[in-house]
Enzyme design. Structure first.
Site, PDB file in Angstrom:
ATOM      1  N   HIS A  24      -1.461 -13.361  -2.627  1.00  0.00           N
ATOM      2  CA  HIS A  24      -0.215 -13.757  -1.956  1.00  0.00           C
ATOM      3  C   HIS A  24      -0.492 -14.140  -0.499  1.00  0.00           C
ATOM      4  O   HIS A  24       0.364 -13.976   0.365  1.00  0.00           O
ATOM      5  CB  HIS A  24       0.786 -12.601  -2.043  1.00  0.00           C
ATOM      6  CG  HIS A  24       2.229 -12.999  -1.908  1.00  0.00           C
ATOM      7  ND1 HIS A  24       2.796 -14.061  -2.576  1.00  0.00           N
ATOM      8  CD2 HIS A  24       3.247 -12.440  -1.186  1.00  0.00           C
ATOM      9  CE1 HIS A  24       4.074 -14.144  -2.277  1.00  0.00           C
ATOM     10  NE2 HIS A  24       4.379 -13.175  -1.418  1.00  0.00           N
ATOM     11  N   ASP A  67       6.002  -8.599  -5.005  1.00  0.00           N
ATOM     12  CA  ASP A  67       5.384  -9.364  -3.932  1.00  0.00           C
ATOM     13  C   ASP A  67       5.295  -8.551  -2.641  1.00  0.00           C
ATOM     14  O   ASP A  67       6.184  -7.746  -2.344  1.00  0.00           O
ATOM     15  CB  ASP A  67       6.204 -10.624  -3.625  1.00  0.00           C
ATOM     16  CG  ASP A  67       6.076 -11.686  -4.694  1.00  0.00           C
ATOM     17  OD1 ASP A  67       5.398 -11.455  -5.708  1.00  0.00           O
ATOM     18  OD2 ASP A  67       6.673 -12.764  -4.524  1.00  0.00           O
ATOM     19  N   HIS A 102      10.203  -6.930  -4.827  1.00  0.00           N
ATOM     20  CA  HIS A 102       9.322  -6.883  -3.656  1.00  0.00           C
ATOM     21  C   HIS A 102       8.994  -5.445  -3.295  1.00  0.00           C
ATOM     22  O   HIS A 102       9.861  -4.576  -3.378  1.00  0.00           O
ATOM     23  CB  HIS A 102       9.978  -7.564  -2.450  1.00  0.00           C
ATOM     24  CG  HIS A 102      10.098  -9.043  -2.596  1.00  0.00           C
ATOM     25  ND1 HIS A 102      11.063  -9.626  -3.382  1.00  0.00           N
ATOM     26  CD2 HIS A 102       9.361 -10.061  -2.075  1.00  0.00           C
ATOM     27  CE1 HIS A 102      10.925 -10.952  -3.332  1.00  0.00           C
ATOM     28  NE2 HIS A 102       9.903 -11.234  -2.549  1.00  0.00           N
TER      29      HIS A 102
END
Length: 202
Positions: A84, A33, A172
């Site tokens: 996102h 992410d 991440h």
């Protein structure tokens, strides 16, 4: 507060969200992410390339705009892209119209059928609209690599404690995660390969 392993009540509250793939196949799904950013995304891509693994990157639109060459590399190396939001918005704190417009701006760049709300916090009214065009993906294992209060080893242990067939695992590619994802990602891959898991994209 965050849950390393998606609890039952979260699955109950979000019945139409994807938390994992089928448990029948010995496959796992690495997801990342927040990127792409030059400080860590290239290193993650190098690690994945070393093992011949494809992953799914839930990208923030403004980071795509800042780093178009990195985004092009994600695509060229065969990774899957997810939306996102344009500016990493928290849906709970954002008016529906503003949030959905932000997703749409990111979608112009990502052109994907996958969406993951930042912080896993989106209103049901927002998700109702997003379900029309996206598979909304959460996870069943989150590494906690964004948590500066845990060690890199704890980050790794978070993953291997809960991973199972069909797990969607979150790391991440953001600045806070760098020490933990750099340590935990290759160790996680080694651990899973040794136990016969295959890696796939969502």
């Amino acid at each position: 507060m965050y849950f390393i392993n998606a609890p039952f009540f979260l699955r109950w509250y979000y019945p139409n969200v994807t938390f994992n793939r089928p448990r029948t196949a010995k496959k796992v799904y690495l997801t990342f992410d927040d990127g792409p950013i030059p400080e860590i995304t290239p290193s993650i891509l190098d690690t994945l390339a070393e093992y011949g693994i494809k992953a799914t990157f839930f990208c923030v639109g403004e980071n795509i705009e800042r780093n178009p060459d990195l985004f092009a590399r994600l695509l060229a190396e065969g990774h899957r892209i997810g939306n996102h939001t344009q500016n990493h918005l928290k849906g709970w704190d954002t008016a529906d119209e503003v949030y959905l417009d932000n997703v749409a701006r990111c979608q112009q760049l990502t052109k994907t059928s996958l969406f993951r709300p930042p912080y896993a916090r989106a209103k049901k009214s927002q998700l109702k609209q997003l379900y029309k065009n996206f598979e909304v993906v959460f996870w069943d294992v989150i590494s906690g690599d964004f948590d500066t209060a845990i060690t890199p080893e704890q980050c790794y242990q978070n993953v291997i404690k809960y991973v199972q067939n069909g797990s969607i695992i979150v790391f991440h590619d953001n600045l806070k995660a760098i020490p933990r994802v750099s340590y935990a990602l290759p160790k996680t891959i080694d651990y899973l390969l040794e136990r016969g898991y295959e890696f796939d994209v969502l």
